[in-house]
Scaffold this motif. Structure first.
Motif, PDB file in Angstrom:
ATOM      1  N   ALA A  59      10.614  34.615 -45.454  1.00 39.49           N
ATOM      2  CA  ALA A  59       9.823  34.154 -44.336  1.00 39.49           C
ATOM      3  C   ALA A  59       9.226  35.360 -43.629  1.00 39.49           C
ATOM      4  CB  ALA A  59      10.705  33.366 -43.386  1.00 39.49           C
ATOM      5  N   ASN A  62       6.743  37.067 -45.866  1.00 41.05           N
ATOM      6  CA  ASN A  62       5.521  36.288 -45.999  1.00 41.05           C
ATOM      7  C   ASN A  62       4.511  36.549 -44.900  1.00 41.05           C
ATOM      8  OD1 ASN A  62       6.245  35.074 -48.294  1.00 41.05           O
ATOM      9  ND2 ASN A  62       6.766  33.097 -47.394  1.00 41.05           N
ATOM     10  N   LEU A  63       4.995  36.827 -43.679  1.00 44.20           N
ATOM     11  CA  LEU A  63       4.072  37.028 -42.566  1.00 44.20           C
ATOM     12  C   LEU A  63       3.133  38.180 -42.858  1.00 44.20           C
ATOM     13  CD1 LEU A  63       6.037  36.528 -39.280  1.00 44.20           C
ATOM     14  CD2 LEU A  63       4.218  35.133 -40.258  1.00 44.20           C
ATOM     15  N   GLN A  66       1.898  37.231 -47.138  1.00 47.63           N
ATOM     16  CA  GLN A  66       1.482  35.854 -47.432  1.00 47.63           C
ATOM     17  C   GLN A  66       1.825  35.461 -48.862  1.00 47.63           C
ATOM     18  OE1 GLN A  66      -0.378  33.351 -45.712  1.00 47.63           O
ATOM     19  NE2 GLN A  66      -0.231  34.387 -43.762  1.00 47.63           N
ATOM     20  N   SER A 108       9.654  23.897 -60.565  1.00 49.52           N
ATOM     21  CA  SER A 108       9.120  22.615 -61.022  1.00 49.52           C
ATOM     22  C   SER A 108       9.260  21.567 -59.931  1.00 49.52           C
ATOM     23  CB  SER A 108       9.869  22.143 -62.265  1.00 49.52           C
ATOM     24  OG  SER A 108       9.791  23.128 -63.267  1.00 49.52           O
ATOM     25  N   LEU A 109       8.172  20.855 -59.674  1.00 54.84           N
ATOM     26  CA  LEU A 109       8.130  19.821 -58.642  1.00 54.84           C
ATOM     27  C   LEU A 109       7.742  18.523 -59.332  1.00 54.84           C
ATOM     28  CD1 LEU A 109       5.986  21.997 -56.234  1.00 54.84           C
ATOM     29  CD2 LEU A 109       8.440  21.584 -56.018  1.00 54.84           C
ATOM     30  N   ARG A 125       1.466  23.004 -48.861  1.00 54.06           N
ATOM     31  CA  ARG A 125       0.811  23.509 -47.647  1.00 54.06           C
ATOM     32  C   ARG A 125       1.669  24.535 -46.941  1.00 54.06           C
ATOM     33  NH1 ARG A 125      -0.146  18.096 -46.628  1.00 54.06           N
ATOM     34  NH2 ARG A 125      -2.196  17.504 -47.407  1.00 54.06           N
ATOM     35  N   GLY A 126       2.987  24.443 -47.165  1.00 53.69           N
ATOM     36  CA  GLY A 126       3.927  25.286 -46.425  1.00 53.69           C
ATOM     37  C   GLY A 126       3.981  26.735 -46.870  1.00 53.69           C
ATOM     38  N   LEU A 128       5.126  27.923 -49.644  1.00 53.96           N
ATOM     39  CA  LEU A 128       6.325  28.254 -50.415  1.00 53.96           C
ATOM     40  C   LEU A 128       6.001  28.562 -51.872  1.00 53.96           C
ATOM     41  CD1 LEU A 128       8.656  25.639 -48.740  1.00 53.96           C
ATOM     42  CD2 LEU A 128       8.902  28.104 -48.567  1.00 53.96           C
ATOM     43  N   GLY A 151      -6.947  25.043 -50.869  1.00 52.61           N
ATOM     44  CA  GLY A 151      -7.510  26.242 -51.480  1.00 52.61           C
ATOM     45  C   GLY A 151      -6.476  27.042 -52.247  1.00 52.61           C
TER      46      GLY A 151
ATOM     47  N   ARG B   7     -12.913  29.867 -52.720  1.00 50.63           N
ATOM     48  CA  ARG B   7     -12.109  28.735 -52.298  1.00 50.63           C
ATOM     49  C   ARG B   7     -10.657  28.892 -52.764  1.00 50.63           C
ATOM     50  NH1 ARG B   7     -12.810  24.439 -49.903  1.00 50.63           N
ATOM     51  NH2 ARG B   7     -11.435  22.668 -50.189  1.00 50.63           N
ATOM     52  N   ALA B   8     -10.494  29.596 -53.892  1.00 54.87           N
ATOM     53  CA  ALA B   8      -9.168  29.653 -54.494  1.00 54.87           C
ATOM     54  C   ALA B   8      -8.165  30.459 -53.661  1.00 54.87           C
ATOM     55  CB  ALA B   8      -9.270  30.262 -55.886  1.00 54.87           C
ATOM     56  N   ARG B   9      -8.641  31.457 -52.922  1.00 56.36           N
ATOM     57  CA  ARG B   9      -7.701  32.266 -52.157  1.00 56.36           C
ATOM     58  C   ARG B   9      -7.433  31.600 -50.809  1.00 56.36           C
ATOM     59  NH1 ARG B   9      -7.431  36.305 -48.494  1.00 56.36           N
ATOM     60  NH2 ARG B   9      -9.664  36.506 -48.161  1.00 56.36           N
ATOM     61  N   ARG B  10      -6.177  31.560 -50.416  1.00 61.89           N
ATOM     62  CA  ARG B  10      -5.838  30.954 -49.148  1.00 61.89           C
ATOM     63  C   ARG B  10      -6.242  31.879 -48.011  1.00 61.89           C
ATOM     64  NH1 ARG B  10       0.012  29.661 -48.716  1.00 61.89           N
ATOM     65  NH2 ARG B  10      -0.210  30.624 -50.742  1.00 61.89           N
ATOM     66  N   THR B  12      -5.918  33.997 -44.752  1.00 59.46           N
ATOM     67  CA  THR B  12      -4.776  34.695 -44.158  1.00 59.46           C
ATOM     68  C   THR B  12      -5.049  34.925 -42.682  1.00 59.46           C
ATOM     69  OG1 THR B  12      -5.704  36.875 -44.503  1.00 59.46           O
ATOM     70  CG2 THR B  12      -4.449  35.940 -46.333  1.00 59.46           C
ATOM     71  N   ILE B  13      -4.051  35.450 -42.023  1.00 54.87           N
ATOM     72  CA  ILE B  13      -4.195  35.774 -40.606  1.00 54.87           C
ATOM     73  C   ILE B  13      -5.293  36.825 -40.406  1.00 54.87           C
ATOM     74  CG2 ILE B  13      -2.401  37.567 -40.607  1.00 54.87           C
ATOM     75  CD1 ILE B  13      -1.437  36.315 -37.921  1.00 54.87           C
ATOM     76  N   ARG B  24      -5.660  41.729 -35.326  1.00 54.15           N
ATOM     77  CA  ARG B  24      -4.609  40.935 -35.931  1.00 54.15           C
ATOM     78  C   ARG B  24      -3.463  40.724 -34.952  1.00 54.15           C
ATOM     79  NH1 ARG B  24      -1.367  40.461 -41.423  1.00 54.15           N
ATOM     80  NH2 ARG B  24       0.539  40.252 -40.249  1.00 54.15           N
ATOM     81  N   TYR B  54      -7.526  28.204 -42.131  1.00 54.92           N
ATOM     82  CA  TYR B  54      -6.197  28.831 -42.177  1.00 54.92           C
ATOM     83  C   TYR B  54      -5.103  27.766 -42.077  1.00 54.92           C
ATOM     84  CZ  TYR B  54      -2.183  31.688 -40.772  1.00 54.92           C
ATOM     85  OH  TYR B  54      -0.955  32.274 -40.686  1.00 54.92           O
ATOM     86  N   VAL B  55      -4.125  27.854 -42.952  1.00 59.48           N
ATOM     87  CA  VAL B  55      -2.987  26.937 -42.901  1.00 59.48           C
ATOM     88  C   VAL B  55      -1.761  27.735 -42.473  1.00 59.48           C
ATOM     89  CG1 VAL B  55      -1.513  25.376 -44.208  1.00 59.48           C
ATOM     90  CG2 VAL B  55      -3.941  25.535 -44.745  1.00 59.48           C
ATOM     91  N   ASN B  57       1.726  28.709 -42.334  1.00 60.93           N
ATOM     92  CA  ASN B  57       2.696  28.380 -43.374  1.00 60.93           C
ATOM     93  C   ASN B  57       4.135  28.401 -42.908  1.00 60.93           C
ATOM     94  OD1 ASN B  57       3.747  30.937 -43.655  1.00 60.93           O
ATOM     95  ND2 ASN B  57       2.461  31.461 -45.406  1.00 60.93           N
ATOM     96  N   ASN B  58       4.967  27.918 -43.788  1.00 60.13           N
ATOM     97  CA  ASN B  58       6.394  27.810 -43.486  1.00 60.13           C
ATOM     98  C   ASN B  58       7.026  29.151 -43.162  1.00 60.13           C
ATOM     99  OD1 ASN B  58       6.403  25.147 -43.882  1.00 60.13           O
ATOM    100  ND2 ASN B  58       7.941  25.131 -45.500  1.00 60.13           N
ATOM    101  N   ALA B  59       6.379  30.206 -43.636  1.00 62.12           N
ATOM    102  CA  ALA B  59       6.923  31.529 -43.371  1.00 62.12           C
ATOM    103  C   ALA B  59       7.131  31.671 -41.865  1.00 62.12           C
ATOM    104  CB  ALA B  59       5.959  32.586 -43.881  1.00 62.12           C
ATOM    105  N   ALA B  60       6.088  31.287 -41.114  1.00 54.95           N
ATOM    106  CA  ALA B  60       6.177  31.400 -39.671  1.00 54.95           C
ATOM    107  C   ALA B  60       7.254  30.452 -39.133  1.00 54.95           C
ATOM    108  CB  ALA B  60       4.833  31.061 -39.055  1.00 54.95           C
ATOM    109  N   VAL B 107      13.330  21.413 -55.954  1.00 58.45           N
ATOM    110  CA  VAL B 107      12.587  22.345 -56.808  1.00 58.45           C
ATOM    111  C   VAL B 107      13.498  22.787 -57.949  1.00 58.45           C
ATOM    112  CG1 VAL B 107      11.179  23.142 -54.865  1.00 58.45           C
ATOM    113  CG2 VAL B 107      13.143  24.479 -55.526  1.00 58.45           C
ATOM    114  N   LEU B 128      13.797  30.715 -49.702  1.00 51.89           N
ATOM    115  CA  LEU B 128      12.810  29.706 -50.079  1.00 51.89           C
ATOM    116  C   LEU B 128      13.452  28.354 -50.378  1.00 51.89           C
ATOM    117  CD1 LEU B 128      10.561  32.072 -52.190  1.00 51.89           C
ATOM    118  CD2 LEU B 128       9.892  30.968 -50.064  1.00 51.89           C
TER     119      LEU B 128
END
Lengths: 338, 338
Positions: A59, A62-63, A66, A108-109, A125-126, A128, A151, B7-10, B12-13, B24, B54-55, B57-60, B107, B128
């Motif tokens: 976590a 990831n900040l 990412q 695997s999901l 979306r999370g 992970l 995306g 579009r493929a890359r998410r 980021t902050i 930042r 921007y989504v 994420n769970n990291a936060a 998972v 995770l």
């Protein structure tokens, strides 16, 4: 400081703060390597981390990056049938090999219900996972739409209609089905039927289209039976039904090897010799094919290569490269069943 | 601001900061809801978030809750054989049902090599997943040791030796194997062998121990052949070997249904009638059992219940409760093969 903390609960930053006798804010500043933190505080935090067994988790990582270093493999199958289709295992194996070399963890999901769909979409979306390979998607698959929306770098195995323009690794199911049906006809069969399956997927729909193309004027819709899934049970029932409709049937194209294995059992129970009375061909060249007696004539699809190619398409996107769709070769494996 | 973002890359902050025209650090302060941030900055960040997609994420989220809402299912199998054992699918189904109701994402993590082991251990340390169910573990399993070390809530399906004292859901393989061998002997068989498998796991070892117990003085080590995995191929080869060693063999206990199915094919190819010449029994009551002709006499193990029980043991630990080991019932399913 909590003395009742059980081993089962993971230590949190709060446990570290308690153990160090410092505020959470100070602990956090130490952990983030910020300036203006006293050496005493640093040492207290380090000791506390060791004492409570705190594990710095992704976590925090990831900040900054990412990244989770994990790639999701999204499998659309009823759980109960999941392990009946050896292709999925081979696809998973191929994808894992490529991802493992690139130091990504494959997770695997499995999606078997609308509830699963919603939860998996939330999971994706999370943050992970960093990307996804989607297998056995139906047309208009909601997860694929969610992935395109987020995306997230992703690729399909197969090429379902009505899904977003993601790259894919696929085979030409129409051409492969046409080709093996033609080969079956060349053995001199007069009345040939098909046990079709999974018509809500590109593979199932395309295999029926290929059969139809090969049959041409001889195509008889009454000699096609349809089942929702590629299963042994579908083959068993489908063959019994075809024999009721056409007792003199002398050729069958089964939409997968598992379906063909079930059909072969039904033929043998009905006293028909394979291949003397009825010739039968399948599709996949999975472990089912060599287990049949006689062994099955079938189309080999490179399931492991489909998995590895789709994984490469995801890795390419993670490096900012476009992923171009790839259509892989199939081969006819001619054995004893026709 | 990057205009070439695909579009493929998410997003980021950093993308948010670029789009908002802020540092930042400021964006981060807004996102963390800190004080002393101007309303203008707040508004600029909100607009930028919407614009770049921007989504959060769970990291936060994890930094606060330390939760991923995901549970790992750790499967120790060679990938290529993974989908040959229908028990794994049933265990997965059972675990998923319980976790899905509790709003956890299952998972699956597959371990097939030392490299996989190390990567999965890193993944588990990374926060995770919130817990883990471990299936088909070998004795002295390194992942189980890593899990105990991290203090991650976890449970075994099965009860391998030399592993940490985690709770488990299991069956009594010794008693079940003893019981079905006894039943086979009661049909009047004189010379009974076993195709043993997976002796590096508790299940494989215990089934051999149960066979031995039932045979008593009649146990002949020369009539036991051993294979590393529960596979159809092991059954096929194992039966051929047993027939070479003892052409008059009239009874066989196969360590799993897949093994029994392979053995039955070998018997039929050798011209032996089942059950007239040779009686054969298996273990699992998986989909293999009903596909055999004649259908297989076997031990039913409640694979889905093993999965759901292990998942419940993990959820209990997440709520701070101890998880007590549970041994589930098995039943003999007597059919046509013996």
């Amino acid at each position: 400081m909590s003395l009742t903390r059980t081993r089962a609960r993971r230590a949190t930053i709060n446990d570290v703060a308690d153990a160090a006798g410092l505020s959470r804010g100070t602990v956090s500043r130490v952990m983030n390597g910020e300036k203006y933190v006293s050496d005493e505080a640093k040492q207290a935090v380090e000791e506390a981390i060791a004492r409570v067994g705190y594990v710095r988790n992704n976590a925090a990582r990831n900040l900054v990056t990412q990244e989770s270093r994990a790639i999701g493999l999204i499998i659309h199958e009823p759980h109960s049938l999941l392990f009946e289709d050896p292709n999925i295992g081979s696809i998973l194996l191929g994808a894992n090999e490529v991802l493992s070399k690139a130091d990504y963890q494959l997770v695997s999901l499995i999606i078997d219900s609308d509830r699963d769909s919603r939860r998996v979409a939330d999971y994706l979306r999370g943050g992970l996972v960093d990307g996804a390979v989607i297998i056995s998607a139906r047309a208009s698959d909601p997860i694929a739409a969610a992935i395109a929306d987020i995306g997230l770098p992703a690729a399909f195995v197969g090429h379902p209609e009505g899904t977003p323009a993601l790259p894919y690794a696929a085979i030409d199911n129409v051409e492969a089905a046409r080709s093996i049906t033609k080969r079956l006809l060349e053995t001199g069969r007069e009345q040939v039927g098909m046990i079709a399956s999974a018509l809500d997927r590109d593979s199932g729909k395309d295999r029926l289209a290929g059969f139809r193309a090969a049959m041409g004027d001889r195509f008889d819709p009454n000699l096609v039976v349809e089942y929702p899934l590629y299963t042994y049970a579908a083959g068993l029932e489908g063959m019994q039904e075809l024999l009721r409709r056409a007792p003199h049937l002398d050729g069958v194209f089964a939409a997968s090897d598992a379906v063909a294995a079930g059909a072969m059992t039904a033929l043998q129970e009905a006293g028909r010799r394979v291949p003397e009375d009825v010739g039968i061909v399948g599709f996949d060249d999975s472990s089912w094919a060599l287990r049949c007696r006689p062994q099955l004539s079938t189309v080999r699809q490179p399931a492991d290569l489909l998995g590895s190619t789709a994984a490469e398409l995801v890795l390419a996107q993670l490096q900012g490269l476009p992923g171009a769709p790839r259509v892989l070769e199939t081969t006819i494996m001619w054995r004893g069943s026709a």
